[in-house]
Every structure is written in C-alpha cells, then in structure tokens.
Scaffold this motif. Sequence first.
Motif, PDB file in Angstrom:
ATOM      1  N   TYR A 315       0.806  -1.216   0.000  1.00 30.79           N
ATOM      2  CA  TYR A 315       0.000   0.000   0.000  1.00 30.79           C
ATOM      3  C   TYR A 315       0.839   1.266   0.000  1.00 30.79           C
ATOM      4  O   TYR A 315       0.296   2.369   0.057  1.00 30.79           O
ATOM      5  N   GLY A 316       2.130   1.083  -0.112  1.00 28.50           N
ATOM      6  CA  GLY A 316       2.984   2.252  -0.273  1.00 28.50           C
ATOM      7  C   GLY A 316       3.333   2.523  -1.718  1.00 28.50           C
ATOM      8  O   GLY A 316       4.066   3.468  -2.021  1.00 28.50           O
ATOM      9  N   MET A 317       2.837   1.660  -2.637  1.00 25.07           N
ATOM     10  CA  MET A 317       3.112   1.865  -4.059  1.00 25.07           C
ATOM     11  C   MET A 317       2.269   3.033  -4.602  1.00 25.07           C
ATOM     12  O   MET A 317       1.187   3.323  -4.078  1.00 25.07           O
ATOM     13  N   ASN A 318       2.749   3.666  -5.647  1.00 24.35           N
ATOM     14  CA  ASN A 318       2.133   4.896  -6.165  1.00 24.35           C
ATOM     15  C   ASN A 318       1.287   4.665  -7.426  1.00 24.35           C
ATOM     16  O   ASN A 318       1.282   5.489  -8.331  1.00 24.35           O
ATOM     17  N   PHE A 319       0.564   3.530  -7.499  1.00 23.11           N
ATOM     18  CA  PHE A 319      -0.341   3.321  -8.628  1.00 23.11           C
ATOM     19  C   PHE A 319      -1.608   4.160  -8.434  1.00 23.11           C
ATOM     20  O   PHE A 319      -2.090   4.341  -7.318  1.00 23.11           O
ATOM     21  N   ASN A 320      -2.126   4.640  -9.538  1.00 19.55           N
ATOM     22  CA  ASN A 320      -3.368   5.451  -9.473  1.00 19.55           C
ATOM     23  C   ASN A 320      -4.613   4.603  -9.245  1.00 19.55           C
ATOM     24  O   ASN A 320      -5.567   5.041  -8.592  1.00 19.55           O
ATOM     25  N   LEU A 325      -7.370   2.151  -1.949  1.00 20.12           N
ATOM     26  CA  LEU A 325      -6.869   3.464  -1.531  1.00 20.12           C
ATOM     27  C   LEU A 325      -8.009   4.468  -1.344  1.00 20.12           C
ATOM     28  O   LEU A 325      -7.868   5.431  -0.591  1.00 20.12           O
ATOM     29  N   HIS A 326      -9.100   4.247  -2.052  1.00 17.88           N
ATOM     30  CA  HIS A 326     -10.194   5.201  -1.965  1.00 17.88           C
ATOM     31  C   HIS A 326     -11.306   4.751  -1.025  1.00 17.88           C
ATOM     32  O   HIS A 326     -12.343   5.410  -0.923  1.00 17.88           O
TER      33      HIS A 326
END
Length: 355
Positions: A315-320, A325-326
């Motif tokens: 959950y630290g990855m920067n995928f959109n 995440l939402h």
Amino acid sequence: MSKKRTQFSKKKLGQIPGSIIYTGEKAKQKLSIELFDFNKEQYVEKELQNVEESFSFKLSDSTTWINLNGLNHVNDIETLGTHYNLHPLVLEDIVNISHRPKIDEYDDYLFVIVKMLHYDANESMVSEQVSFVLGKNYVLSFQEAEGDVFDNVRDRIRFAKGRVRHMQADYLLYILIDAIVDHYFSVTELLGDKIEDLESDIFSGNITDHTTKNIQNLKREILRVRRSIFPLREVINRFEKNDNSLIHKKTISYYKDIYDHLTQVSENIDIYREMIWSLMDMYMTTISNKMNEVMKVLTIMASIFIPLTFIAGIYGMNFNYMPELHYKYGYFVVWGVMIVLFLGMLYFFKRKKWL
C-alpha cells in the motif's frame, strides 16, 4: 619472543661453558647469608656479612646449613663455590634460573635444583629456583631473593624439634625439600579454589570480559606447577635408588615419603588440568547459548515484521488505480489486519514454545 627469553638468549649465546652469569631480573637484590651449625647438643645461628665467615665451619663435626639469598652476587657465589670445590658448571647452573629440577652427582657432593612455588599478595603465582649442594656434613642452598618456605625448618633446628638435630646433612636436605613439596599442597589448594570459583561463575552465567583471560591464566599456572613437579619426581626417585655414601639408608625412606606427596600433588594437577579444559568447553557453550538466544529473538522479530512490511510495501506503491486506496475505512482495515497478523504470529510462536 618474550622480553625475558630475549634477555636470556643474549646472555647465554656464545658464552663459554662454566661462565657464571646471572640470568634473572633481580639485579639489585641485597646479599643475605644465614648460617646454622648444629648437633644434638647445641646449635649456632648467624647472619653473615660475607661468605668468608662461613669457611671455618667446613671442617666442623656438626652439620652446617648455609643459605645464600641473592644470585646476582656472582662473585660471592664463586668464592663460596671455590672454597667447597664446586664444579664451574654447578656454579653456572646455580645462577641460571631457567633450569628444570634435576640432580647431578659429583665425587664428594650432590647438586640438586628444585622449584619453590608460592602466591604473592596479589594471588599471582611466583616460581623461584632453589639450588642445593649436599656434602658430607653440610648443605648449601642458593635462592634468588629473600622469603622462602623454610621457617618451620629453622624452628626445628632452633628448638630441637623432631630428628633434625640428631641426624646428618642428608636428613637436613630432606626436610628442606619436603618443606617445598608441602607448600605445593597450599599452592594447588588455592589453585583448586580459583578453578571452582570460576566454574561457579560460568555455570551461573556470570561471565565478564575477563573470563577468558582468567581461564588462560589458570592454564599457565597449572602448566607452571606441572613443570615444577614432574621433573622433581625423577629427582626424588634418583634419591631412592642412589647408592651414594652421602645418602644413608635410614634416610631413603623419608625421600620415599616425598615421592608419595609428589604423586598426590601430580594427581591433583591432572584433575585441575581436566577441569580447566572443561571450563573452556563450558565457557564456549555458554557463549554459544547466549548467541543462540539473541539470534532467536532477532529471528522472531524479523519473522513478525516480514508480513507487516509486505502489507505496508503493497500500500505504499504509487499506482493510481488501487481500489483500496479510496475506501473510506481502508486505513483502519489495514491496521486491523496487521494487528491480527502480529497477535496471531505471537500466539503461534508461543504455542510452539519458541518464546
């Protein structure tokens, strides 16, 4: 090579046999000469100012004991040796303190070297070479410094205790050597106490940075005692089998008693030697166990944090496009999962008795 061995090599290398050169480190030791002349009726005790004062006692019918302290005074030793017709090699051996115990036979005297052991005020073992010359009616003893184990012998002469005033010079030599051997028991007893104390510390886990050094020091002390005792057994055995006229038959049984004492001390030393090796094994085992405990804790901690780190990494990855995440309560859900994993793994390790 140690400083002491280097100095010895420099002094001995290239010297003519029979050269009287002191090889010790007490070059400023004061000369001290004491004399006991005695028979069963009376005795004379004197503190001599020089060796020449002892010359008049050589031809006496009584037994004479001359004890010289200060091997650095080679001229006085040579003067005394010349008066008693001692061989130059004997004089060389007297001032050479690196000899092992031994006995040499000459026409009218015996030359014996013994190691005297004791502990100083700091409980450090001190080894001193004592040389004896046994003649028909005299015993000469040579020591490196003042302080010895012969006080009991002096009292026996002064107060006519025991047989010494009724016996001859060979018996006097016996009680002098016996005093040294008896003191071996005190040395080995203290040595045994030190080994037992160290064993208790290691067994209870009370290990310090000095433990290894203490074990090595005890090993050196045991080897020093062993080097002093084992050759001396050969020397005393020579006394028992000796047919020299200086050793009377009625005295031989006393030397057998010394041999029995040396055998007992030797057995104790062998036991202590085995105990020292056991101490080293116990020390290494204790250190290994402590290291295993540390590694087990670190491994458990790493095992617990591996899945937690994995979740945090995901959950630290920067995928959109990551649906979680939402999510409104996504943060709390992740924390809950991580806490459950943490507690679950602790329960698992506890159940397996890894904790």
